[in-house]
Every structure is written in structure tokens, then in C-alpha cells.
Design a protein around this motif. Sequence first.
Motif, PDB file in Angstrom:
ATOM      1  N   TYR A  32       5.114  -7.212 -14.120  1.00 35.29           N
ATOM      2  CA  TYR A  32       4.415  -6.104 -13.494  1.00 35.29           C
ATOM      3  C   TYR A  32       3.001  -6.480 -13.071  1.00 35.29           C
ATOM      4  CZ  TYR A  32       8.041  -2.775 -14.782  1.00 35.29           C
ATOM      5  OH  TYR A  32       9.221  -2.094 -14.883  1.00 35.29           O
ATOM      6  N   SER A  35      -3.059  -2.777 -12.928  1.00 39.66           N
ATOM      7  CA  SER A  35      -4.263  -2.303 -12.246  1.00 39.66           C
ATOM      8  C   SER A  35      -5.030  -1.355 -13.147  1.00 39.66           C
ATOM      9  CB  SER A  35      -3.884  -1.546 -10.966  1.00 39.66           C
ATOM     10  OG  SER A  35      -3.084  -2.309 -10.112  1.00 39.66           O
ATOM     11  N   TYR A  37      -7.487   1.994 -12.595  1.00 38.20           N
ATOM     12  CA  TYR A  37      -7.976   3.032 -11.705  1.00 38.20           C
ATOM     13  C   TYR A  37      -8.986   3.878 -12.480  1.00 38.20           C
ATOM     14  CZ  TYR A  37      -4.261   2.306  -8.225  1.00 38.20           C
ATOM     15  OH  TYR A  37      -3.431   1.784  -7.254  1.00 38.20           O
ATOM     16  N   ALA A  50      -7.170  -4.991  -9.731  1.00 33.25           N
ATOM     17  CA  ALA A  50      -5.752  -5.274  -9.881  1.00 33.25           C
ATOM     18  C   ALA A  50      -5.569  -6.759 -10.147  1.00 33.25           C
ATOM     19  CB  ALA A  50      -4.980  -4.866  -8.639  1.00 33.25           C
ATOM     20  N   LYS A  97      -2.364   1.064 -14.809  1.00 33.50           N
ATOM     21  CA  LYS A  97      -1.104   1.283 -14.118  1.00 33.50           C
ATOM     22  C   LYS A  97      -0.319  -0.010 -14.076  1.00 33.50           C
ATOM     23  CE  LYS A  97      -0.338   1.201  -9.639  1.00 33.50           C
ATOM     24  NZ  LYS A  97      -0.403   1.489  -8.194  1.00 33.50           N
ATOM     25  N   ALA A  98       0.974   0.118 -14.280  1.00 38.88           N
ATOM     26  CA  ALA A  98       1.889  -1.022 -14.153  1.00 38.88           C
ATOM     27  C   ALA A  98       2.794  -0.759 -12.961  1.00 38.88           C
ATOM     28  CB  ALA A  98       2.715  -1.176 -15.425  1.00 38.88           C
ATOM     29  N   ARG A  99       2.960  -1.752 -12.118  1.00 44.46           N
ATOM     30  CA  ARG A  99       3.820  -1.614 -10.942  1.00 44.46           C
ATOM     31  C   ARG A  99       4.740  -2.824 -10.811  1.00 44.46           C
ATOM     32  NH1 ARG A  99       2.568   0.076  -4.741  1.00 44.46           N
ATOM     33  NH2 ARG A  99       2.857   2.098  -5.714  1.00 44.46           N
ATOM     34  N   PRO A 106       8.878   0.660  -5.165  1.00 39.40           N
ATOM     35  CA  PRO A 106       7.884   0.504  -6.236  1.00 39.40           C
ATOM     36  C   PRO A 106       8.169   1.435  -7.410  1.00 39.40           C
ATOM     37  CG  PRO A 106       6.970   1.845  -4.485  1.00 39.40           C
ATOM     38  CD  PRO A 106       8.336   1.414  -4.026  1.00 39.40           C
ATOM     39  N   TYR A 107       7.978   0.899  -8.606  1.00 35.24           N
ATOM     40  CA  TYR A 107       8.088   1.694  -9.824  1.00 35.24           C
ATOM     41  C   TYR A 107       6.753   1.591 -10.555  1.00 35.24           C
ATOM     42  CZ  TYR A 107      13.083   1.619  -8.883  1.00 35.24           C
ATOM     43  OH  TYR A 107      14.309   1.764  -8.296  1.00 35.24           O
ATOM     44  N   ASP A 108       6.134   2.735 -10.782  1.00 35.06           N
ATOM     45  CA  ASP A 108       4.818   2.793 -11.393  1.00 35.06           C
ATOM     46  C   ASP A 108       4.857   3.493 -12.741  1.00 35.06           C
ATOM     47  OD1 ASP A 108       3.087   3.480  -8.243  1.00 35.06           O
ATOM     48  OD2 ASP A 108       3.739   1.592  -9.154  1.00 35.06           O
ATOM     49  N   TYR A 109       4.088   2.944 -13.682  1.00 35.82           N
ATOM     50  CA  TYR A 109       3.869   3.603 -14.971  1.00 35.82           C
ATOM     51  C   TYR A 109       2.367   3.727 -15.182  1.00 35.82           C
ATOM     52  CZ  TYR A 109       8.691   2.082 -15.764  1.00 35.82           C
ATOM     53  OH  TYR A 109      10.036   1.846 -15.653  1.00 35.82           O
ATOM     54  N   TRP A 110       1.962   4.865 -15.750  1.00 34.84           N
ATOM     55  CA  TRP A 110       0.546   5.130 -15.971  1.00 34.84           C
ATOM     56  C   TRP A 110       0.262   5.377 -17.448  1.00 34.84           C
ATOM     57  CZ3 TRP A 110      -3.229   5.203 -12.170  1.00 34.84           C
ATOM     58  CH2 TRP A 110      -2.802   5.208 -10.849  1.00 34.84           C
TER      59      TRP A 110
END
Length: 120
Positions: A32, A35, A37, A50, A97-99, A106-110
Motif C-alpha cells: 500500500y 499518505s 492528510y 505520501a 491513509k493506505a491505498r 483504488p481501495y482506501d483505508y483511513w
Amino acid sequence: QVQLVESGGGLVQPGGSLRLSCAASGFTFSRYVMSWYRQAPGKERELVAAISTTGGSINYADSVKGRFTISRDNAKNTVYLQMNSLKPEDTAVYYCKARVITAQTPYDYWGQGTQVTVSS
């Protein structure tokens, strides 16, 4: 399950430093892009920094270049944000954030965020 847990936030005086950590679990961290933010009150969430999967590619927002450093330790499933020369305008909730992009999707986790307050 997927978890991103930020830590290291707090209150610091202008010119001070903080180191944020984001511990990941429940997914293959090394695949992943990670990043950081931030979101200040009344403002939109903005990208701070990032880092690519291996750490070979790094990008920063212009507002933090030369002051912040992003890094990752894939053995510890953790991404860091070293913040130096902090300014009041750095005050915000900081999120990691992981992407990953799979089949062009895209798959994002926060994470839940950690508060950073820069004030005298």
C-alpha cells in the motif's frame, strides 16, 4: 479487520517538533501507498505527504516541504511523519491513509486521526 491507528499528536509551541505514527494491521502493508492528510477546522482535508510502497518515491505539499519528513517501516507496518519547525497553521487533525490499486480500482483505508495543535 483493517486498522490504521495514529498516535503522537498533541500540543506544541511554534517552532517545536512532533512525530506522528500510524500503525497498520489487517492488510499487507508493504503493498500500500501510505499518505498523511490533515484537516483544519472549516477547511477541506488536504494531502500532506505520501510515500510509495518501498519508500523510493515521496511527495510533499509545498506548505510542509523542508519541515516534514514521511517515512515507513514495512517490517513494523508503520508509517511516520516527523514534523519540525511547526507553525500555528499546521494545527489540524492528521490522518493516515493506505491505498492500493487493484484492477485499476483504488481501495482506501483511513485512520481515525490525531489532533495536532501548534500554539504558544
